[in-house]
Enzyme design. Structure first.
Site, mmCIF file in Angstrom:
data_model
loop_
_atom_site.group_PDB
_atom_site.id
_atom_site.type_symbol
_atom_site.label_atom_id
_atom_site.label_comp_id
_atom_site.label_asym_id
_atom_site.label_seq_id
_atom_site.Cartn_x
_atom_site.Cartn_y
_atom_site.Cartn_z
ATOM 1 N NE ARG A 71 -2.322 -1.210 3.840
ATOM 2 C CZ ARG A 71 -2.007 -0.209 4.438
ATOM 3 N NH1 ARG A 71 -2.110 1.060 4.354
ATOM 4 N NH2 ARG A 71 -1.307 -0.824 5.637
ATOM 5 C CE1 TYR A 200 0.722 -6.254 -1.957
ATOM 6 C CE2 TYR A 200 -0.353 -4.267 -1.238
ATOM 7 C CZ TYR A 200 0.214 -5.286 -1.030
ATOM 8 O OH TYR A 200 0.190 -5.797 0.485
ATOM 9 C CE LYS A 209 -6.275 -2.930 4.963
ATOM 10 N NZ LYS A 209 -6.219 -3.695 6.392
ATOM 11 C CG HIS A 229 -7.414 -1.991 10.485
ATOM 12 N ND1 HIS A 229 -6.098 -1.460 10.554
ATOM 13 C CD2 HIS A 229 -7.264 -3.089 9.811
ATOM 14 C CE1 HIS A 229 -5.112 -2.380 9.928
ATOM 15 N NE2 HIS A 229 -5.930 -3.188 9.479
ATOM 16 C CB SER A 251 0.971 -3.651 10.309
ATOM 17 O OG SER A 251 1.606 -2.467 10.107
ATOM 18 C CB CYS A 253 0.690 -6.314 16.756
ATOM 19 S SG CYS A 253 1.323 -4.610 16.930
ATOM 20 C CG ASP A 280 -7.483 -6.348 7.684
ATOM 21 O OD1 ASP A 280 -6.837 -6.088 8.649
ATOM 22 O OD2 ASP A 280 -7.811 -5.969 6.580
ATOM 23 N NE ARG A 373 0.374 -8.340 2.678
ATOM 24 C CZ ARG A 373 -0.510 -7.629 3.333
ATOM 25 N NH1 ARG A 373 -1.769 -8.340 3.744
ATOM 26 N NH2 ARG A 373 -0.026 -6.684 3.871
HETATM 27 C C1 OXD Z 1 -2.896 -4.101 6.676
HETATM 28 C C2 OXD Z 1 -3.234 -5.159 5.869
HETATM 29 O O1 OXD Z 1 -1.748 -3.364 6.097
HETATM 30 O O2 OXD Z 1 -4.130 -5.622 6.453
HETATM 31 O O3 OXD Z 1 -3.320 -3.534 7.661
HETATM 32 O O4 OXD Z 1 -2.803 -5.401 4.843
HETATM 33 MN MN MN Z 2 -4.968 -4.615 8.032
#
Ligand code: OXD
Ligand code: MN
Length: 590
Positions: A71, A200, A209, A229, A251, A253, A280, A373
């Protein structure tokens, strides 16, 4: 052929066709036949590589451009008519200016290409909590991924109906994947997303998102619900009762690991189990019974591959064993499978790295991109909740915030009430690098883990949280904060984490049920050390738990200074309730 009579959709698609001028327009119905054709096409044009049908049935491999692997927060814009409505944490541009600039870039961009029109539903089909989007794109990778991540096809148009105008308009073109012309733009006031020059995931799977967080958070504020989130999990006790928890983490964690947690043996033996509703995103609404109910708007997982293995997350790994799209991982040429760092200790000898180059695993370079991913159907997950498709969603007992803090935050604490909980979420933070010496790293504030995803002014977002609490009253979920990452003086993590986080979840759920005690500290309520079950843990004693729960007033005084500085950015849009909470914290610290 158009798949809907909805004039709003038809008019908008016509407009997008006139702008981008594709050679051909294909409406995606979601049928098996059409998907099989698209897979074959995607393979024939080299966008996807088919993998070993026996070992990884239905799986595909994709590589993005080298300049396009994550991102891009710096190129993500919230385009509201008034700049102040986007707030200090978002990039902003005037919608007219941005549309004019982007229209030039989209003009004729699909000449020689096919436009795919993807109807999709975020949330279970038939749910009042779900919402429809339509994405037009020139990428088969997008279509095949959207098929996993959303409920895609004709059902989504049926959900929308023939009259409604309540759908999110997503325009995507890979264009020439030029980094300097990459834009991910949200127009919350128009229900629109325009994305260009990327291929991507997070930039192009517009349901995720861009819609389910940025646009949906704005819709939620206006319509009285919340887009967060957060993972959603269900914790089943030996009596078969399931309590649901939402949790937000920045992220890195371990959010996906927590969502798919396998309880320690001592718990499994007694009959405890964790069910995954989402990993997510959560959409939360107040139900007819006055409680807060959650759905997962997504239909799959877009998980980080490196580090996923049979020990760290066997459920995620199992999810990837069929009908999965892998992006930017290592291609194992010996058996046409995939590999990534942290999968196992046997990197393939004969392999291609994420850049598409022959890869020698002994040369010290990484084979998979750190942000490589897997896109896997949720139904593949062995612990997917039986309520996953329930149109009502699940009732939420607890909301958990967390971060990565070496010293400041204790293992767990509970907020005194809802507004204090909103304060706890608003000050969420992670330390960028936990230095080996145990020194405190650089603190990055990430309120509610929404910093890159809140589609409007963060001060107004906090106000919306406070307003939701007023409506929920005594039916509001209890709010907690956890920190799995406290370190000792040598910088080693003290708490084992992973499945053992169940021990903390148990206290959290017991608190919600009024079944566990707590002690009051300046920052909130904490367990008595003996109330965290350590049965079966080798290196942890009640004394260790006491240490993990300790609150260092001096560190918190420093923390309060940092919060003042952070809050200063929000000016008069900072809710008074939160500045009062900060003053309250300071007076309790003495
Ligand atoms: C993020 C994802 O960056 O879920 O939060 O990809
Ligand atoms: Mn996320």
């Amino acid at each position: 052929m158009a798949l809907t009579n909805n004039k709003n959709v038809l008019a908008w698609v016509d407009e997008m066709v006139a702008l981008t001028k594709p050679d051909k327009v294909v409406w995606i119905d979601g049928s098996k036949e059409q998907l099989a054709e698209l897979r074959a096409l995607s393979i024939s044009i080299g966008e996807m590589e088919p993998l070993n049908e026996e070992k990884l049935p239905g799986c595909l491999l994709h590589r993005t451009a080298i300049n396009d692997v994550a991102r891009v927060e710096g190129r993500t814009f919230i385009c509201t008519r008034k700049k102040e409505d986007a707030g200090p944490t978002n990039n902003w541009e005037d919608p007219e200016v941005m549309y004019a600039k982007l229209r030039k870039m989209y003009d004729g961009v699909m000449k020689g290409r096919t436009m795919y029109v993807i109807p999709y539903c975020m949330g279970p089909i038939g749910s009042k909590l779900s919402k429809v989007g339509v994405e037009v794109t020139d990428s088969t990778y997008v279509v095949l991924n959207m098929n996993i991540m959303t409920r895609m096809g004709i059902d989504a148009f049926n959900q929308l109906g023939d009259e409604s105008n309540d759908f999110v308009r997503g325009l995507h073109s890979k264009a020439d994947i030029e980094e300097e012309n990459r834009y991910i733009c949200q127009f919350p006031e128009d229900n629109a997303i325009w994305s260009i020059n990327s291929g991507y995931g997070g930039n192009v799977l517009l349901g995720k998102k861009c819609f389910a967080l940025r646009i949906a958070s704005f819709q939620g504020k206006n319509e009285g619900w919340m887009a967060e989130h957060m993972l959603i999990l269900g914790l089943e006790n030996p009596q078969g009762e399931v309590k649901y928890v939402c949790a937000a983490f920045p992220s890195a964690c371990g959010k996906t690991n927590l969502a798919m947690l396998i309880p320690p043996e001592v718990y499994r033996e007694k009959g405890y189990k964790v069910w995954t509703v989402g990993d997510d995103i959560a959409w939360l609404r107040i139900g007819d019974d006055g409680r807060l109910w959650a759905i997962n708007p997504e239909n799959g997982f877009f998980g980080v591959a490196p580090g996923t293995n049979v020990k760290s997350n066997p459920n995620a790994l199992a999810s990837t064993q069929r009908d999965t799209i892998f992006t930017n991982v290592v291609h194992n040429l010996d058996d046409n499978t995939v590999w990534w760092e942290g999968l196992d200790k046997n990197p393939p000898k004969h392999a291609v790295n994420w850049k598409g180059e022959p890869w020698d695993c002994t040369d010290g370079s990484k084979g998979a991109h750190p942000n490589s991913r897997f896109t896997s159907p949720a139904e593949n997950c062995p612990c997917i909740s039986p309520e996953f498709n329930n149109p009502q969603g699940v009732p939420i007992s607890a909301i958990v915030f967390g971060g990565r803090r070496a010293k400041t935050a204790p293992l767990v604490y509970q907020s005194r009430d809802w507004n204090h909980g909103v304060f706890v979420g608003s000050i969420m933070a992670s330390e960028t690098t936990a230095a080996a010496t145990g020194a405190v790293g650089v603190v990055r504030r990430d309120p509610m883990a929404m910093l890159p995803f809140c589609g409007y002014h963060m001060g107004d977002y906090w106000q919306h949280w406070i307003d939701m609490g007023k409506r929920l009253g005594d039916k509001a979920p209890k709010i907690f904060n956890v920190n799995w990452f406290r370190t000792d003086d040598e910088g080693h993590f003290i708490w084992p984490g992973f499945g053992d986080n169940m021990r903390v979840l148990e206290w959290i759920v017991n608190r919600c049920e009024g079944k566990a005690d707590a002690v009051e500290t300046p920052i909130g309520f904490e367990p008595k050390p003996e109330d965290i079950n350590i049965e079966g843990l080798e290196d942890i004693t009640v004394e260790t738990v006491r240490d993990l729960l300790s609150v260092d007033k001096n560190l918190w005084k420093e923390e309060a200074k940092g919060i003042h500085e952070f809050y200063g950015r929000f000016g008069d849009r900072l809710p008074k309730e939160l500045s009062d909470e900060l003053s309250n914290l300071e007076s309790k610290l003495g």
